[in-house]
Design a protein around this motif. Structure first.
Motif, mmCIF file in Angstrom:
data_model
loop_
_atom_site.group_PDB
_atom_site.id
_atom_site.type_symbol
_atom_site.label_atom_id
_atom_site.label_comp_id
_atom_site.label_asym_id
_atom_site.label_seq_id
_atom_site.Cartn_x
_atom_site.Cartn_y
_atom_site.Cartn_z
ATOM 1 N N GLY A 52 -65.056 -61.357 -61.721
ATOM 2 C CA GLY A 52 -66.226 -61.104 -62.777
ATOM 3 C C GLY A 52 -67.619 -60.966 -62.628
ATOM 4 O O GLY A 52 -68.052 -61.860 -61.438
ATOM 5 N N ARG A 53 -68.718 -61.412 -63.178
ATOM 6 C CA ARG A 53 -69.788 -60.971 -62.942
ATOM 7 C C ARG A 53 -69.863 -62.894 -62.358
ATOM 8 O O ARG A 53 -71.129 -62.801 -61.689
ATOM 9 C CB ARG A 53 -70.935 -60.383 -63.431
ATOM 10 N N SER A 54 -69.424 -63.754 -62.962
ATOM 11 C CA SER A 54 -69.995 -65.432 -62.069
ATOM 12 C C SER A 54 -68.995 -64.783 -60.879
ATOM 13 O O SER A 54 -69.529 -65.979 -60.178
ATOM 14 C CB SER A 54 -69.038 -66.033 -63.019
ATOM 15 N N GLU A 55 -68.653 -64.017 -60.067
ATOM 16 C CA GLU A 55 -67.770 -64.057 -59.084
ATOM 17 C C GLU A 55 -67.765 -63.385 -57.764
ATOM 18 O O GLU A 55 -67.629 -63.695 -56.606
ATOM 19 C CB GLU A 55 -66.187 -63.740 -58.979
ATOM 20 N N VAL A 56 -68.756 -62.430 -58.449
ATOM 21 C CA VAL A 56 -69.541 -61.700 -57.318
ATOM 22 C C VAL A 56 -70.773 -62.223 -56.859
ATOM 23 O O VAL A 56 -71.360 -63.328 -56.963
ATOM 24 C CB VAL A 56 -69.978 -60.300 -57.378
ATOM 25 N N SER A 57 -71.474 -62.316 -55.504
ATOM 26 C CA SER A 57 -72.012 -61.576 -54.521
ATOM 27 C C SER A 57 -73.264 -60.806 -54.854
ATOM 28 O O SER A 57 -73.192 -59.938 -55.057
ATOM 29 C CB SER A 57 -72.901 -61.823 -53.027
ATOM 30 N N GLY A 58 -74.767 -61.561 -55.407
ATOM 31 C CA GLY A 58 -75.781 -60.118 -56.287
ATOM 32 C C GLY A 58 -76.769 -61.212 -56.873
ATOM 33 O O GLY A 58 -76.822 -61.883 -56.912
ATOM 34 N N LYS A 78 -75.555 -58.614 -60.644
ATOM 35 C CA LYS A 78 -74.507 -59.523 -60.650
ATOM 36 C C LYS A 78 -73.301 -57.986 -62.275
ATOM 37 O O LYS A 78 -72.463 -58.313 -62.408
ATOM 38 C CB LYS A 78 -74.194 -59.839 -60.748
ATOM 39 N N ALA A 79 -74.560 -57.959 -62.785
ATOM 40 C CA ALA A 79 -73.846 -57.273 -64.163
ATOM 41 C C ALA A 79 -72.983 -56.072 -64.050
ATOM 42 O O ALA A 79 -73.567 -55.028 -62.491
ATOM 43 C CB ALA A 79 -75.122 -56.280 -65.101
ATOM 44 N N PRO A 80 -72.098 -55.951 -64.796
ATOM 45 C CA PRO A 80 -71.009 -54.616 -64.424
ATOM 46 C C PRO A 80 -71.393 -53.077 -64.782
ATOM 47 O O PRO A 80 -71.020 -52.587 -63.993
ATOM 48 C CB PRO A 80 -70.388 -54.809 -66.141
ATOM 49 N N GLN A 81 -72.406 -52.438 -64.770
ATOM 50 C CA GLN A 81 -73.159 -51.679 -64.958
ATOM 51 C C GLN A 81 -73.740 -51.226 -63.575
ATOM 52 O O GLN A 81 -73.950 -49.870 -63.132
ATOM 53 C CB GLN A 81 -74.134 -51.204 -65.962
ATOM 54 N N PHE A 82 -74.029 -52.604 -62.641
ATOM 55 C CA PHE A 82 -74.321 -52.008 -61.348
ATOM 56 C C PHE A 82 -73.514 -52.087 -60.483
ATOM 57 O O PHE A 82 -72.099 -52.930 -60.526
ATOM 58 C CB PHE A 82 -75.234 -53.178 -61.325
ATOM 59 N N ARG A 83 -73.847 -50.723 -59.291
ATOM 60 C CA ARG A 83 -72.658 -50.787 -57.891
ATOM 61 C C ARG A 83 -72.285 -52.284 -57.540
ATOM 62 O O ARG A 83 -73.863 -52.651 -57.161
ATOM 63 C CB ARG A 83 -73.709 -50.390 -57.401
ATOM 64 N N GLY A 84 -71.451 -52.382 -57.009
ATOM 65 C CA GLY A 84 -71.149 -54.021 -56.894
ATOM 66 C C GLY A 84 -71.484 -55.312 -57.505
ATOM 67 O O GLY A 84 -71.171 -56.224 -57.248
ATOM 68 N N GLY A 85 -71.250 -55.045 -58.883
ATOM 69 C CA GLY A 85 -71.351 -55.772 -59.980
ATOM 70 C C GLY A 85 -69.614 -56.715 -60.193
ATOM 71 O O GLY A 85 -69.174 -55.808 -59.795
ATOM 72 N N GLY A 86 -69.893 -57.001 -61.584
ATOM 73 C CA GLY A 86 -68.172 -57.805 -61.616
ATOM 74 C C GLY A 86 -68.320 -56.806 -62.848
ATOM 75 O O GLY A 86 -68.845 -56.121 -63.394
ATOM 76 N N ARG A 87 -66.705 -56.631 -62.191
ATOM 77 C CA ARG A 87 -66.111 -56.245 -62.897
ATOM 78 C C ARG A 87 -65.549 -56.998 -64.897
ATOM 79 O O ARG A 87 -65.782 -58.057 -64.798
ATOM 80 C CB ARG A 87 -64.607 -56.010 -62.922
ATOM 81 N N ALA A 88 -65.665 -56.194 -66.140
ATOM 82 C CA ALA A 88 -66.030 -56.732 -67.081
ATOM 83 C C ALA A 88 -64.784 -56.367 -67.816
ATOM 84 O O ALA A 88 -63.994 -55.377 -67.771
ATOM 85 C CB ALA A 88 -67.278 -55.603 -68.088
ATOM 86 N N PHE A 89 -64.091 -57.404 -68.161
ATOM 87 C CA PHE A 89 -62.693 -58.094 -69.037
ATOM 88 C C PHE A 89 -61.758 -57.065 -67.999
ATOM 89 O O PHE A 89 -60.740 -56.877 -68.203
ATOM 90 C CB PHE A 89 -63.238 -56.834 -70.501
ATOM 91 N N GLY A 90 -61.892 -57.837 -66.727
ATOM 92 C CA GLY A 90 -61.322 -57.457 -65.905
ATOM 93 C C GLY A 90 -59.553 -58.267 -65.487
ATOM 94 O O GLY A 90 -59.576 -59.014 -66.605
ATOM 95 N N PRO A 91 -58.795 -57.614 -65.008
ATOM 96 C CA PRO A 91 -57.434 -58.380 -65.380
ATOM 97 C C PRO A 91 -57.427 -59.926 -64.020
ATOM 98 O O PRO A 91 -58.300 -59.983 -63.868
ATOM 99 C CB PRO A 91 -56.560 -57.516 -64.384
ATOM 100 N N VAL A 92 -56.971 -60.529 -64.805
ATOM 101 C CA VAL A 92 -57.281 -62.682 -64.255
ATOM 102 C C VAL A 92 -55.637 -62.975 -63.929
ATOM 103 O O VAL A 92 -54.606 -62.609 -65.034
ATOM 104 C CB VAL A 92 -57.040 -63.371 -65.557
#
Length: 206
Positions: A52-58, A78-92
């Motif tokens: 998620g966006r709290s877990e990726v580097s950016g 780290k917003a989901p719309q950017f390349r390399g950003g976090g996945r929005a509502f991804g599987p956990v």
């Protein structure tokens, strides 16, 4: 209900009377379906995970100026719309299992056994023992019984030579009676029960 008993060599070995409460029920597909769903959900790993966006580097620094760029006023890479950003509502990581009452599970097993019996998909053998762990010899015996896809259920202890000989035969599974389950019963074309397995099942459902 009376079923014929065979030897592994394909010969007759008398007959056995089995309980109608286990092998003579009118099969209910809804119960069997519930138990199969419960089994498959319980064994699903649930290890799927995305960042998620709290877990990726950016950077969280404002990377474009506030005005004049003609674009939105972004302040986080780290917003989901950017390349390399976090996945929005991804599987956990989670457990897919759900509860099913013990009585329903037991009833589902009895209905699965009854469904096999009704379809003439049960073979009773005297025992499941091999003199030596030779796959070729066991395969020849199974061909005499006409078995191509089978689940073999033995008593509390499974013969080690039989297990070793069966391991390399496709579409053949061997389990002790404690491991009998609805999904494996339905998956196999034929259910092979030893006399020890029948006794253990009748004792279990007494």
């Amino acid at each position: 209900m009376e079923l014929q008993v065979k030897t592994l060599a394909g010969g007759a070995a008398g007959s056995i009377t089995v309980s109608d409460e286990i092998f003579g029920l009118e099969p209910r597909t809804d119960l069997i379906h519930r138990v199969v769903r419960w089994q498959l959900a319980k064994r699903q790993a649930g290890t799927h995970k995305t960042l998620g966006r709290s877990e990726v580097s950016g950077t969280t620094k404002k990377f474009v100026r506030q005005k004049g760029s003609g674009g939105a006023r972004h302040g986080n890479k780290k917003a989901p719309q950017f390349r390399g950003g976090g996945r929005a509502f991804g599987p956990v990581v989670r457990d897919h299992g759900h509860d099913l009452p013990k009585k329903v599970r037991a009833l589902g097993l009895r209905h699965a056994l009854s469904a096999k019996a009704k379809a003439d998909g049960i073979v009773i053998v005297e025992d499941a023992k091999a003199a030596e762990a030779k796959t070729k010899a066991l395969k020849a015996q199974l061909e005499k019984l006409g078995l191509t896809s089978a689940l073999v259920i033995d008593g509390a202890e499974v013969d080690n030579n039989f297990v070793l000989a069966s391991r390399n035969i496709p579409h053949l599974d061997v389990l002790p009676v404690q491991g009998i389950n609805v999904y494996d019963i339905l998956r196999a074309h034929t259910l092979v029960l030893t006399k020890a397995a029948v006794s253990a099942l009748e004792e279990r459902f007494k």
